[in-house]
Design a protein around this motif. Sequence first.
Motif, short mmCIF file in Angstrom:
data_model
loop_
_atom_site.label_atom_id
_atom_site.label_comp_id
_atom_site.label_asym_id
_atom_site.label_seq_id
_atom_site.Cartn_x
_atom_site.Cartn_y
_atom_site.Cartn_z
N PRO A 61 14.76 -6.69 -0.89
CA PRO A 61 14.42 -6.19 -2.25
C PRO A 61 14.10 -4.76 -2.57
CG PRO A 61 13.54 -8.39 -1.79
CD PRO A 61 13.81 -7.83 -0.64
N PRO A 62 14.55 -4.09 -3.54
CA PRO A 62 14.11 -2.77 -3.41
C PRO A 62 12.66 -2.73 -3.71
CG PRO A 62 15.83 -3.25 -5.26
CD PRO A 62 15.49 -4.45 -4.47
N LEU A 63 11.99 -1.61 -3.28
CA LEU A 63 10.63 -1.15 -3.18
C LEU A 63 10.42 -0.38 -4.73
CD1 LEU A 63 9.54 0.01 -0.07
CD2 LEU A 63 8.49 -2.08 -1.08
N PRO A 64 9.31 -0.82 -5.26
CA PRO A 64 8.99 -0.06 -6.47
C PRO A 64 8.67 1.49 -5.87
CG PRO A 64 7.14 -1.31 -6.13
CD PRO A 64 8.28 -1.80 -5.04
N GLU A 65 8.61 2.42 -6.87
CA GLU A 65 8.23 3.82 -6.45
C GLU A 65 7.07 3.89 -5.54
OE1 GLU A 65 8.05 8.14 -8.45
OE2 GLU A 65 8.84 6.35 -9.51
N GLN A 66 6.11 3.35 -6.06
CA GLN A 66 4.56 3.46 -5.49
C GLN A 66 4.05 1.92 -5.21
OE1 GLN A 66 2.44 6.00 -8.09
NE2 GLN A 66 3.61 7.81 -7.44
N PRO A 67 4.70 1.45 -4.15
CA PRO A 67 4.25 0.02 -3.82
C PRO A 67 2.82 0.06 -3.43
CG PRO A 67 5.76 0.70 -1.98
CD PRO A 67 5.81 1.83 -3.19
N ALA A 68 1.92 -0.86 -3.57
CA ALA A 68 0.66 -0.91 -2.80
C ALA A 68 1.00 -1.25 -1.37
CB ALA A 68 -0.42 -2.34 -3.38
N VAL A 69 -0.45 -0.69 -0.71
CA VAL A 69 0.03 -0.44 0.85
C VAL A 69 -1.30 -1.27 1.36
CG1 VAL A 69 0.03 1.15 2.72
CG2 VAL A 69 1.24 1.60 0.79
N SER A 70 -1.22 -2.16 2.56
CA SER A 70 -2.03 -2.30 3.47
C SER A 70 -2.18 -1.70 4.76
CB SER A 70 -2.14 -3.99 3.51
OG SER A 70 -2.16 -4.59 2.20
N TYR A 71 -3.38 -0.92 5.03
CA TYR A 71 -3.36 -0.62 6.40
C TYR A 71 -4.07 -1.44 7.35
CZ TYR A 71 -2.49 3.74 3.91
OH TYR A 71 -1.84 4.74 3.28
N VAL A 72 -3.62 -1.97 8.61
CA VAL A 72 -4.03 -2.82 9.41
C VAL A 72 -4.29 -2.27 10.76
CG1 VAL A 72 -2.99 -4.80 8.45
CG2 VAL A 72 -2.05 -3.53 10.34
N MET A 73 -5.62 -2.29 11.35
CA MET A 73 -6.18 -1.49 12.33
C MET A 73 -7.08 -2.27 13.34
SD MET A 73 -8.79 1.66 12.61
CE MET A 73 -8.00 2.77 11.49
N PRO A 74 -6.59 -2.63 14.36
CA PRO A 74 -7.40 -3.26 15.53
C PRO A 74 -8.14 -2.23 16.15
CG PRO A 74 -5.11 -2.95 16.34
CD PRO A 74 -5.09 -2.62 14.95
N VAL A 75 -9.59 -2.83 16.41
CA VAL A 75 -10.68 -2.07 16.71
C VAL A 75 -11.45 -2.52 17.91
CG1 VAL A 75 -12.59 -0.69 15.97
CG2 VAL A 75 -10.54 -1.01 14.45
N LEU A 76 -11.42 -1.71 19.12
CA LEU A 76 -12.37 -2.40 19.97
C LEU A 76 -12.94 -1.12 20.79
CD1 LEU A 76 -13.49 -4.66 21.87
CD2 LEU A 76 -11.48 -4.17 23.39
N ASN A 77 -14.47 -1.11 20.95
CA ASN A 77 -14.94 0.27 21.55
C ASN A 77 -14.30 1.46 21.21
OD1 ASN A 77 -16.80 -1.47 22.99
ND2 ASN A 77 -15.16 -1.83 24.55
N GLU A 78 -14.44 1.78 19.72
CA GLU A 78 -13.89 3.10 19.47
C GLU A 78 -14.92 3.80 18.52
OE1 GLU A 78 -11.12 4.31 20.07
OE2 GLU A 78 -9.82 2.66 20.54
N ALA A 79 -16.18 3.90 19.01
CA ALA A 79 -17.28 4.42 18.32
C ALA A 79 -16.89 5.81 18.06
CB ALA A 79 -18.58 4.41 19.09
N GLY A 80 -16.51 6.42 19.16
CA GLY A 80 -16.41 8.12 18.91
C GLY A 80 -14.95 8.69 18.13
N PHE A 81 -14.33 7.48 17.82
CA PHE A 81 -12.96 7.72 17.14
C PHE A 81 -12.71 7.23 15.73
CE2 PHE A 81 -12.09 8.61 21.52
CZ PHE A 81 -11.58 9.91 21.61
N LEU A 82 -13.49 6.02 15.63
CA LEU A 82 -13.05 5.29 14.59
C LEU A 82 -13.27 6.04 13.00
CD1 LEU A 82 -12.42 2.49 13.11
CD2 LEU A 82 -14.83 1.76 13.27
N ALA A 83 -14.61 6.57 12.72
CA ALA A 83 -14.75 7.21 11.62
C ALA A 83 -13.53 7.92 11.18
CB ALA A 83 -16.09 7.89 11.55
N SER A 84 -13.30 8.82 12.06
CA SER A 84 -11.96 9.89 11.82
C SER A 84 -10.87 9.39 11.41
CB SER A 84 -11.83 10.80 13.03
OG SER A 84 -11.09 11.70 12.82
N ALA A 85 -10.40 8.02 12.14
CA ALA A 85 -9.42 7.51 12.03
C ALA A 85 -9.23 6.77 10.46
CB ALA A 85 -9.16 6.25 12.85
N VAL A 86 -10.46 6.06 10.17
CA VAL A 86 -10.44 5.56 8.90
C VAL A 86 -10.22 6.78 7.95
CG1 VAL A 86 -12.19 4.57 7.60
CG2 VAL A 86 -11.86 3.45 9.48
N HIS A 87 -11.15 7.81 8.01
CA HIS A 87 -10.98 9.07 6.99
C HIS A 87 -9.70 9.39 6.79
CE1 HIS A 87 -12.00 12.64 4.76
NE2 HIS A 87 -11.30 13.11 5.73
#
Length: 357
Positions: free
Chosen positions: A13-39
Amino acid sequence: MNRPPSATPLTLPPLPEQPAVSYVMPVLNEAGFLASAVHTVLAQQYPGEKELVLALGPSTDNTTEIARQLQAQDPRIRLVENPARDIPAGLNLAIAHSQHPVIVRVDAHSELTPDYTARAIEALRATGAANVGGIMRAAGSGSVQRAIARAYNSPFGLGGGAYHGDGVAGPAESAYLGVFRRDAVTAVGVYDPAILRGEDWELSLRLRRAGYGVWFEPALGVTYWPRASLRDLSRQFFATGAWRAQLVRKYGRANPWRFFAPGALVLGLTVSVVSLPLLALGVLPWASAWPVLLTPLVAYAAGIGFATVKIPGQQGLRDRALTAAVLTTMHLSWGTGFLRGIVFGARSVVDRSRIRG
């Protein structure tokens, strides 16, 4: 039974012009990188509604605490526990706890360009594809990690997939990370929790066989921070090779020929190394045997030497030595893992290169 790709592409089916988006991220031992990735996710220049679901594995650093702090700062962030710690299981949990029609897979070791989501939505709408991916550009902060990044970005390192270079937009075998239509992903059964590496390729294969499109869009850019030591790189690539072999065992001819190259390299080098003392001791006739038996070793050494000259971004002999060490680690670890996986399967092989403690 392996079915061939559907002859009739499925129409979504066609997407609307600005569909809502869900970002999914698996996380394990990423203390040094997580904040930047989330930002980089929350700062996307996309006006549609957004949510970010983090699937938290049992980290041994303070990743979970950082995730909770980030959630307290932004209501768009949701957390879900992933006790199995595996990436496909975490992705499935995050997808199950998300709600929007477009799913964007994000890695905690990656950073999206600001226009990533907007460009991906545009590509989904223009092509009708179920999965769109772009280019992975590796980066490093220390000499070893920079050398690993150079190898990632070079065909001498990983080769193959379009997302490792500046390819041309078009239908693709797989997509790095991936921006998905939820209805297509759920129709084929989301990620296979039994495939612990190569899960992107495996899901893309099932999408293509079901008749959905997979599209490569080079305008999409992701910065990836690879492992920072040769030991961790070796662990990662051994597991990657073993699980590629598992995909070969499961899907046979659907796998591209490049999956077999590192395993063939290891076999050839093994023949050369074993032959050296036999030739030196006269057990094998030197004049007639060495051109055949030593060719793999000589050819590979020449290839590594050529790569250390051609790969850009190196400064001095130390960089070139690191490049040679990284390429050799990648190729031989991948190839050894592949042979192990072909013979024994990959069920017991786990990439522990990000696991500490």
